[in-house]
Design a protein around this motif. Structure first.
Motif, PDB file in Angstrom:
ATOM      1  N   GLY A 106      -3.645  -5.255  -5.919  1.00 12.95           N
ATOM      2  CA  GLY A 106      -3.814  -6.270  -4.877  1.00 12.95           C
ATOM      3  C   GLY A 106      -2.670  -6.283  -3.878  1.00 12.95           C
ATOM      4  N   ILE A 107      -1.997  -5.145  -3.718  1.00 14.56           N
ATOM      5  CA  ILE A 107      -0.887  -5.036  -2.769  1.00 14.56           C
ATOM      6  C   ILE A 107      -0.961  -3.706  -2.034  1.00 14.56           C
ATOM      7  CG2 ILE A 107       0.702  -6.535  -4.051  1.00 14.56           C
ATOM      8  CD1 ILE A 107       2.040  -3.984  -5.174  1.00 14.56           C
ATOM      9  N   ASP A 108      -0.121  -3.563  -1.019  1.00 17.10           N
ATOM     10  CA  ASP A 108      -0.005  -2.325  -0.263  1.00 17.10           C
ATOM     11  C   ASP A 108       1.341  -1.688  -0.599  1.00 17.10           C
ATOM     12  OD1 ASP A 108      -0.529  -0.282   1.527  1.00 17.10           O
ATOM     13  OD2 ASP A 108      -0.959  -1.608   3.217  1.00 17.10           O
ATOM     14  N   PHE A 109       1.596  -0.524  -0.035  1.00 13.31           N
ATOM     15  CA  PHE A 109       2.890   0.117  -0.223  1.00 13.31           C
ATOM     16  C   PHE A 109       4.003  -0.796   0.280  1.00 13.31           C
ATOM     17  CE2 PHE A 109       0.372   4.140  -0.164  1.00 13.31           C
ATOM     18  CZ  PHE A 109       0.720   4.570  -1.436  1.00 13.31           C
ATOM     19  N   HIS A 110       5.150  -0.720  -0.364  1.00 12.40           N
ATOM     20  CA  HIS A 110       6.344  -1.509  -0.030  1.00 12.40           C
ATOM     21  C   HIS A 110       6.168  -2.995  -0.356  1.00 12.40           C
ATOM     22  CE1 HIS A 110       7.886   2.055   1.942  1.00 12.40           C
ATOM     23  NE2 HIS A 110       6.813   2.110   2.680  1.00 12.40           N
ATOM     24  N   GLN A 111       5.205  -3.325  -1.185  1.00  9.70           N
ATOM     25  CA  GLN A 111       5.003  -4.716  -1.572  1.00  9.70           C
ATOM     26  C   GLN A 111       5.140  -4.857  -3.087  1.00  9.70           C
ATOM     27  OE1 GLN A 111       1.145  -5.825  -0.020  1.00  9.70           O
ATOM     28  NE2 GLN A 111       1.995  -6.238   2.017  1.00  9.70           N
ATOM     29  N   THR A 112       5.333  -6.102  -3.497  1.00 10.67           N
ATOM     30  CA  THR A 112       5.455  -6.433  -4.916  1.00 10.67           C
ATOM     31  C   THR A 112       4.381  -7.449  -5.259  1.00 10.67           C
ATOM     32  OG1 THR A 112       7.839  -6.042  -4.848  1.00 10.67           O
ATOM     33  CG2 THR A 112       7.031  -7.364  -6.679  1.00 10.67           C
ATOM     34  N   THR A 113       3.789  -7.308  -6.433  1.00 13.37           N
ATOM     35  CA  THR A 113       2.764  -8.251  -6.864  1.00 13.37           C
ATOM     36  C   THR A 113       3.361  -9.657  -6.908  1.00 13.37           C
ATOM     37  OG1 THR A 113       3.293  -7.789  -9.175  1.00 13.37           O
ATOM     38  CG2 THR A 113       1.437  -6.562  -8.207  1.00 13.37           C
ATOM     39  N   LEU A 114       2.507 -10.651  -6.743  1.00 14.70           N
ATOM     40  CA  LEU A 114       2.974 -12.032  -6.692  1.00 14.70           C
ATOM     41  C   LEU A 114       3.716 -12.462  -7.953  1.00 14.70           C
ATOM     42  CD1 LEU A 114      -0.011 -13.801  -4.920  1.00 14.70           C
ATOM     43  CD2 LEU A 114       2.229 -13.230  -3.962  1.00 14.70           C
ATOM     44  N   ASP A 115       3.338 -11.899  -9.093  1.00 12.51           N
ATOM     45  CA  ASP A 115       4.021 -12.259 -10.344  1.00 12.51           C
ATOM     46  C   ASP A 115       5.331 -11.490 -10.534  1.00 12.51           C
ATOM     47  OD1 ASP A 115       3.129  -9.713 -10.993  1.00 12.51           O
ATOM     48  OD2 ASP A 115       1.950 -10.346 -12.721  1.00 12.51           O
ATOM     49  N   GLY A 116       5.665 -10.616  -9.586  1.00 14.28           N
ATOM     50  CA  GLY A 116       6.915  -9.873  -9.648  1.00 14.28           C
ATOM     51  C   GLY A 116       6.916  -8.726 -10.632  1.00 14.28           C
ATOM     52  N   SER A 117       5.747  -8.354 -11.126  1.00 12.45           N
ATOM     53  CA  SER A 117       5.720  -7.324 -12.164  1.00 12.45           C
ATOM     54  C   SER A 117       5.795  -5.901 -11.619  1.00 12.45           C
ATOM     55  CB  SER A 117       4.480  -7.476 -13.045  1.00 12.45           C
ATOM     56  OG  SER A 117       3.309  -7.301 -12.285  1.00 12.45           O
ATOM     57  N   VAL A 118       5.200  -5.634 -10.439  1.00 10.45           N
ATOM     58  CA  VAL A 118       5.106  -4.256  -9.962  1.00 10.45           C
ATOM     59  C   VAL A 118       5.402  -4.167  -8.472  1.00 10.45           C
ATOM     60  CG1 VAL A 118       3.650  -2.189  -9.825  1.00 10.45           C
ATOM     61  CG2 VAL A 118       3.243  -3.866 -11.623  1.00 10.45           C
ATOM     62  N   THR A 119       6.224  -3.197  -8.115  1.00 10.96           N
ATOM     63  CA  THR A 119       6.430  -2.832  -6.721  1.00 10.96           C
ATOM     64  C   THR A 119       5.791  -1.468  -6.531  1.00 10.96           C
ATOM     65  OG1 THR A 119       8.485  -4.066  -6.505  1.00 10.96           O
ATOM     66  CG2 THR A 119       8.147  -2.285  -4.941  1.00 10.96           C
ATOM     67  N   LEU A 120       5.015  -1.310  -5.470  1.00 13.27           N
ATOM     68  CA  LEU A 120       4.333  -0.045  -5.173  1.00 13.27           C
ATOM     69  C   LEU A 120       5.046   0.632  -4.018  1.00 13.27           C
ATOM     70  CD1 LEU A 120       1.935   1.846  -5.749  1.00 13.27           C
ATOM     71  CD2 LEU A 120       0.613   0.499  -4.086  1.00 13.27           C
ATOM     72  N   GLU A 121       5.460   1.885  -4.230  1.00 16.95           N
ATOM     73  CA  GLU A 121       6.192   2.614  -3.207  1.00 16.95           C
ATOM     74  C   GLU A 121       5.610   4.005  -3.017  1.00 16.95           C
ATOM     75  OE1 GLU A 121      10.276   2.673  -4.467  1.00 16.95           O
ATOM     76  OE2 GLU A 121      10.583   0.581  -3.890  1.00 16.95           O
ATOM     77  N   PRO A 122       5.572   4.466  -1.765  1.00 14.48           N
ATOM     78  CA  PRO A 122       5.198   5.854  -1.518  1.00 14.48           C
ATOM     79  C   PRO A 122       6.414   6.750  -1.726  1.00 14.48           C
ATOM     80  CG  PRO A 122       5.659   4.787   0.563  1.00 14.48           C
ATOM     81  CD  PRO A 122       5.812   3.738  -0.511  1.00 14.48           C
ATOM     82  N   VAL A 123       6.186   7.966  -2.162  1.00 17.95           N
ATOM     83  CA  VAL A 123       7.256   8.950  -2.290  1.00 17.95           C
ATOM     84  C   VAL A 123       6.682  10.258  -1.752  1.00 17.95           C
ATOM     85  CG1 VAL A 123       6.692   9.550  -4.681  1.00 17.95           C
ATOM     86  CG2 VAL A 123       9.002   9.874  -3.844  1.00 17.95           C
ATOM     87  N   TYR A 124       7.525  11.073  -1.166  1.00 19.11           N
ATOM     88  CA  TYR A 124       7.003  12.237  -0.469  1.00 19.11           C
ATOM     89  C   TYR A 124       7.272  13.548  -1.172  1.00 19.11           C
ATOM     90  CZ  TYR A 124       5.590   8.828   2.774  1.00 19.11           C
ATOM     91  OH  TYR A 124       4.966   7.737   3.314  1.00 19.11           O
ATOM     92  N   CYS A 125       7.295  13.552  -2.442  1.00 18.52           N
ATOM     93  CA  CYS A 125       7.182  14.700  -3.334  1.00 18.52           C
ATOM     94  C   CYS A 125       7.875  14.364  -4.635  1.00 18.52           C
ATOM     95  CB  CYS A 125       7.749  16.002  -2.765  1.00 18.52           C
ATOM     96  SG  CYS A 125       7.273  17.404  -3.809  1.00 18.52           S
ATOM     97  N   LEU A 126       7.173  14.560  -5.709  1.00 19.88           N
ATOM     98  CA  LEU A 126       7.730  14.373  -7.044  1.00 19.88           C
ATOM     99  C   LEU A 126       7.944  15.715  -7.742  1.00 19.88           C
ATOM    100  CD1 LEU A 126       5.651  11.272  -8.181  1.00 19.88           C
ATOM    101  CD2 LEU A 126       8.101  11.344  -7.676  1.00 19.88           C
ATOM    102  N   GLY A 127       7.635  16.809  -7.038  1.00 19.69           N
ATOM    103  CA  GLY A 127       7.853  18.132  -7.597  1.00 19.69           C
ATOM    104  C   GLY A 127       6.789  18.587  -8.573  1.00 19.69           C
ATOM    105  N   LEU A 128       5.659  17.908  -8.574  1.00 14.34           N
ATOM    106  CA  LEU A 128       4.556  18.287  -9.468  1.00 14.34           C
ATOM    107  C   LEU A 128       3.355  18.782  -8.662  1.00 14.34           C
ATOM    108  CD1 LEU A 128       4.490  15.436 -12.129  1.00 14.34           C
ATOM    109  CD2 LEU A 128       5.301  17.764 -12.399  1.00 14.34           C
ATOM    110  N   CYS A 129       3.607  19.564  -7.644  1.00 11.76           N
ATOM    111  CA  CYS A 129       2.545  19.993  -6.733  1.00 11.76           C
ATOM    112  C   CYS A 129       1.398  20.704  -7.467  1.00 11.76           C
ATOM    113  CB  CYS A 129       3.116  20.889  -5.642  1.00 11.76           C
ATOM    114  SG  CYS A 129       4.386  20.068  -4.657  1.00 11.76           S
TER     115      CYS A 129
END
Length: 159
Positions: A106-129
């Protein structure tokens, strides 16, 4: 969730971090990492302290801090879920995966759920291509993330 830290405490703790790391060659990035480790994000109040202590302009410190996606200017949730947005992951269903995770949280990138449990972030490579699409939950990397694994990761982060 809002965390309040006295500005004097931020300055004093930041000065201690800078004093410990200023001897490194190119100390700005390690200092920013350590400040984020200390506070959970890089407080705006820390930037002028770092600039002063390293004899840099505030603009230089701010530019470095905002250039790198790994630094946050606000506190994160208890768990940080990062989704790879690089081309390999996009070509293997990363767009649909991102939309699914956003809907589950229920959130977008760079946001945190209202209960403070999860922040969602984009990353531009984790090396697992080769194992795209990929995600990272609290530093643990996952490859070939499908709807089922995405649902499991979100459920784990919500606990």
């Amino acid at each position: 969730m809002t965390i309040h830290i006295a500005e004097g405490d931020i300055a004093a703790r930041t000065r201690t971090i800078v004093a410990d790391l200023r001897f490194l060659e190119g100390p700005l990035l390690p200092i920013l990492h350590e400040v984020q480790q200390e506070f959970g994000y890089v407080p705006q109040e820390a930037l002028p302290v770092i600039a002063e202590e390293l004899n840099l302009s505030r603009a230089e410190v701010h530019g470095v801090m905002t250039f790198y996606h790994d630094y946050r200017n606000h506190p994160a949730g208890r768990h940080v879920l990062k989704l790879c947005r690089a081309e390999a992951c996009q070509s293997m269903g990363g767009v649909a995966l991102a939309e699914r995770v956003k809907a589950l949280l229920g959130i977008d990138f760079h946001q945190t759920t209202l209960d403070g449990s999860v922040t969602l972030e984009p990353v531009y490579c984790l090396g697992l291509c080769a194992c795209a699409p990929s995600a990272m939950l609290d530093g643990e990397v996952y490859g070939r993330v499908d709807d089922q694994l995405a649902t499991e990761l979100v459920a784990e982060a919500r606990r």
